[in-house]
Each structure stands twice: as C-alpha cells, then as structure tokens.
Enzyme design. Structure first.
Site, PDB file in Angstrom:
ATOM      1  N   HIS A   1      41.120  24.529 -46.537  1.00  0.00           N
ATOM      2  CA  HIS A   1      40.379  24.723 -45.293  1.00  0.00           C
ATOM      3  C   HIS A   1      39.175  23.783 -45.285  1.00  0.00           C
ATOM      4  O   HIS A   1      38.029  24.189 -45.422  1.00  0.00           O
ATOM      5  CB  HIS A   1      39.933  26.185 -45.204  1.00  0.00           C
ATOM      6  CG  HIS A   1      39.346  26.541 -43.866  1.00  0.00           C
ATOM      7  ND1 HIS A   1      39.917  26.201 -42.673  1.00  0.00           N
ATOM      8  CD2 HIS A   1      38.220  27.224 -43.548  1.00  0.00           C
ATOM      9  CE1 HIS A   1      39.174  26.655 -41.674  1.00  0.00           C
ATOM     10  NE2 HIS A   1      38.138  27.276 -42.178  1.00  0.00           N
TER      11      HIS A   1
ATOM     12  N   GLY B   1      27.717  40.086 -39.663  1.00  0.00           N
ATOM     13  CA  GLY B   1      27.173  38.985 -38.855  1.00  0.00           C
ATOM     14  C   GLY B   1      28.129  38.653 -37.728  1.00  0.00           C
ATOM     15  O   GLY B   1      28.836  39.527 -37.203  1.00  0.00           O
TER      16      GLY B   1
ATOM     17  N   ARG C   1      43.892  26.446 -33.561  1.00  0.00           N
ATOM     18  CA  ARG C   1      43.102  25.359 -32.939  1.00  0.00           C
ATOM     19  C   ARG C   1      44.037  24.249 -32.478  1.00  0.00           C
ATOM     20  O   ARG C   1      43.932  23.755 -31.355  1.00  0.00           O
ATOM     21  CB  ARG C   1      42.081  24.824 -33.949  1.00  0.00           C
ATOM     22  CG  ARG C   1      40.912  25.779 -34.119  1.00  0.00           C
ATOM     23  CD  ARG C   1      39.842  25.236 -35.058  1.00  0.00           C
ATOM     24  NE  ARG C   1      38.684  26.127 -34.994  1.00  0.00           N
ATOM     25  CZ  ARG C   1      37.896  26.424 -36.026  1.00  0.00           C
ATOM     26  NH1 ARG C   1      38.138  25.902 -37.223  1.00  0.00           N
ATOM     27  NH2 ARG C   1      36.882  27.241 -35.868  1.00  0.00           N
TER      28      ARG C   1
ATOM     29  N   ASN D   1      27.010  31.357 -51.297  1.00  0.00           N
ATOM     30  CA  ASN D   1      28.045  32.328 -50.969  1.00  0.00           C
ATOM     31  C   ASN D   1      28.781  32.873 -52.187  1.00  0.00           C
ATOM     32  O   ASN D   1      29.293  34.009 -52.145  1.00  0.00           O
ATOM     33  CB  ASN D   1      29.024  31.725 -49.952  1.00  0.00           C
ATOM     34  CG  ASN D   1      28.402  31.641 -48.570  1.00  0.00           C
ATOM     35  OD1 ASN D   1      27.295  32.134 -48.368  1.00  0.00           O
ATOM     36  ND2 ASN D   1      29.079  31.024 -47.632  1.00  0.00           N
TER      37      ASN D   1
END
Ligand code: APR
Length: 311
Positions: free
Chosen positions: A174, A10, A150, A94
């Site tokens: 996370h 993906g 980030r 998932n």
C-alpha cells in the site's frame, strides 16, 4: 449480536463505524485515548440509528475492558498523513500506538479477528501479527479494496459506465509502488485495454498509485477516511457473514508469490475463518517484476520496524 471494536475514533475510525452501523452487522465499540471523543462520536452515531431504522448499538469509551469478547477488532489508531509525508513516514509514531492497541485488545478478546487500517499498512499488519502471535488467518490489513475502488472510480469517470460493471485489481504494498493489474481488470468481462487507449489507461494507473496522496494534498490536515472506512466495513461483513469474498487484502505470506515473512497485498478469500485462502494469479514477467519492486519497498519498512521494535 456480534461485536466489533474500533480502536481509534478519529476520521477513519468514525467513518468505519458509520458504514458498519448502516449494515446492522454488529454492535460497535469505539475506543480512543482522547477523553470524550469516542463517547461523543458514539452517541452521535447512535442517535442516527432511529432515522436509519437500524438497531445497531454504538458507544464510545477510553477503557479497553469495554471491548471484551469482540468478534472483530479494527485498528485505526495513529496519526494520519499530512502533505509531503509518505505512509512510511508514520512508522515510528504509529508502531507504538498500534503495538499497544493490539496487545490491549487481545487481553479482552482472545478469539477476535483483526483488521488493520493504520499506515504504513503492510507493516502495521505485520506488527499486529507479531504482537498478538495469532495465526495469520486472523490478522489482515485493508488496502487492496480501497486501491482497487479508487481505480474503479477513475475508470467509471473516464468511461461514464457504472462502477458496478467495473472490476479492477490492485495488488502489492500500500504505497506508491502498488501494482494495478490492468490485464486482469475489466468492464463487464471486457478487458480495460479494449475500452481505453494506452495513454488514458496509464494515466489511470498513475492516479490510482497516487490516489491517497491526492486526497492528502486536498485535505491538507489529514488523509482519506470515507473510502478506507467503507473498505474495512466490507471486510468485516465478509468475515461475519462467511461470504467467501475474493478481494485484495494485505495478508501474511509464507512463500506465496515467492515472498516470505511479510505482509503484502494479494487476492484472498475472506470468510468466517478470516483469510481462508491466498489466491495466486498467473502473472507475466512485467507484472512479476512490478510486484517484486513493491515487495522490496515493503520489506524495507518491515526491516525498519524490526530494528525499531526489536522484533
Ligand atoms: N489508542 C487509541 N487511540 C489512539 C491512540 C492510542 N494509543 N493514539 C492515537 N489515537 C487516536 C487519536 O486520538 C485519533 O482520534 O487515533 C485517532 C486517529 O484519528 P485521526 O487523527 O483522525 O486519523 P485517521 O484519519 O483516522 O487515520 C488514522 O489510519 O488511514 C490510516 O494513514 C491513516 O495511519 C492513519 C490512520
């Protein structure tokens, strides 16, 4: 040539392949359940190689047998976040996908290192470790490099200085409880606090914590992929080139930071042995408390996984 298999072709899987192919580190196999998708993306990427002058071989497949003898397996398969969802909301879907990918790849590559990217990241890494029964050195999750990048990008935007000079360290799970370590972060050796007033620093910390969600809300149909893919490529390079790179990653803890039997974002040394070492920073009371809060939230998701998968 070394071989890297990426499970899930993906957005993140293809972006990872793209960054990896540019590095000419290893041949790349893209695997997906959707027929034609990995084949199409693989061929498209392969056709970019003459332009870049890289002899990376890339191809896509629906058959795990094609991943045989991989040096590294990267797991990105699963569903991505949509607006309003937390990473933990992805758990049920998932877990089945990642558990299956871990078992199927291990059959063909018993000596591989695993890098996990699917969310909820810490818990999917834990599942991969449990399903493969590999030593902890060989299963690592990507999160801290991305979260730190980030923060580095936001500091660069605020100060106008080069990202190369900006070092930031984000530890913990996370999720929104992640712990940007401002005291350890610096610009060319000078603590961030000396560059930025407290309110600006606090705003950067907050934006970092919500960094993934900010992109989900903008994209609306999925989550970030360029930066997560770049982070995974850096980890794969560190392992294949035995760089001994010190980076924050999700690693299996056995007492480090006072935590046991869980995956959590900590500084590690990445080299030919995988997670060769876990580095324990000296933390003050506030930092330790923040890590404990983050750990409690990761542990909750681990417990939910254990109930779901009877681990
Ligand atoms: N085996 C292989 N591939 C699978 C399987 C499976 N059992 N189930 C789903 N996939 C594939 C999908 O067909 C899809 O191509 O995984 C791919 C996921 O791609 P995207 O939907 O584009 O999601 P992506 O943005 O790549 O995110 C995947 O990574 O960053 C995390 O939070 C993100 O958990 C999410 C994961």
């Amino acid at each position: 040539m070394k071989k890297i298999s990426i499970i899930g072709a993906g957005m993140t899987g293809a972006a990872t392949a793209h960054w990896l192919a540019e590095r000419e580190l290893a041949d790349i196999v893209l695997v997906d359940v959707v027929e034609g998708l990995p084949q199409g993306k693989g061929l498209d990427l392969l056709q970019a190689m003459p332009i870049l002058g890289k002899d990376t071989h890339i191809f896509g497949t629906n058959d795990y047998a094609d991943t045989k003898d991989s040096d590294i397996v990267i797991i990105t398969a699963g569903v991505a976040r949509k607006p309003g969802m937390s990473r933990d909301d992805l758990l049920t879907t998932n877990a089945g996908i990642v558990g299956n990918a871990a078992v199927e790849t291990l059959k063909h590559s018993p000596n591989a290192f695993y890098i996990v990217l699917t969310n909820p990241l810490d818990t999917m890494s834990y599942l991969t470790l449990k399903r493969t029964s590999l030593p902890r050195e060989r299963v690592v999750g990507q999160a801290g490099i991305l979260d730190s990048a980030r923060m580095r990008a936001f500091v660069a935007m605020e100060t106008g200085l080069s990202v190369e000079n900006i070092q930031c360290y984000v530890l913990g799970g996370h999720g929104d409880e992640m712990v940007p370590l401002t005291r350890h972060s610096n610009i060319a050796g000078v603590p961030l606090k000396e560059y930025l007033p407290p309110d600006r620093l606090a705003a950067i910390v907050e934006r970092t914590r919500k960094g993934g969600g900010e992109i989900v809300n903008l994209l609306k149909t999925g989550s970030a992929y360029y930066a997560p893919g770049a982070a995974v490529a850096q980890m794969a390079e560190a392992i294949l080139k035995d760089k001994k790179l010190v980076v924050p990653c999700s690693a299996y803890l056995q007492g480090e930071y006072g935590l046991e039997d869980m995956y959590f974002g900590v500084p590690v040394v990445l080299g030919a042995g995988g997670v060769e070492k876990i580095i324990e920073y000296q933390l003050d009371d506030e930092e330790r408390a923040a890590l404990q809060r983050s750990a409690a939230s990761v542990r909750e998701t681990h417990e939910a996984l254990k109930r779901l998968m009877s681990l």
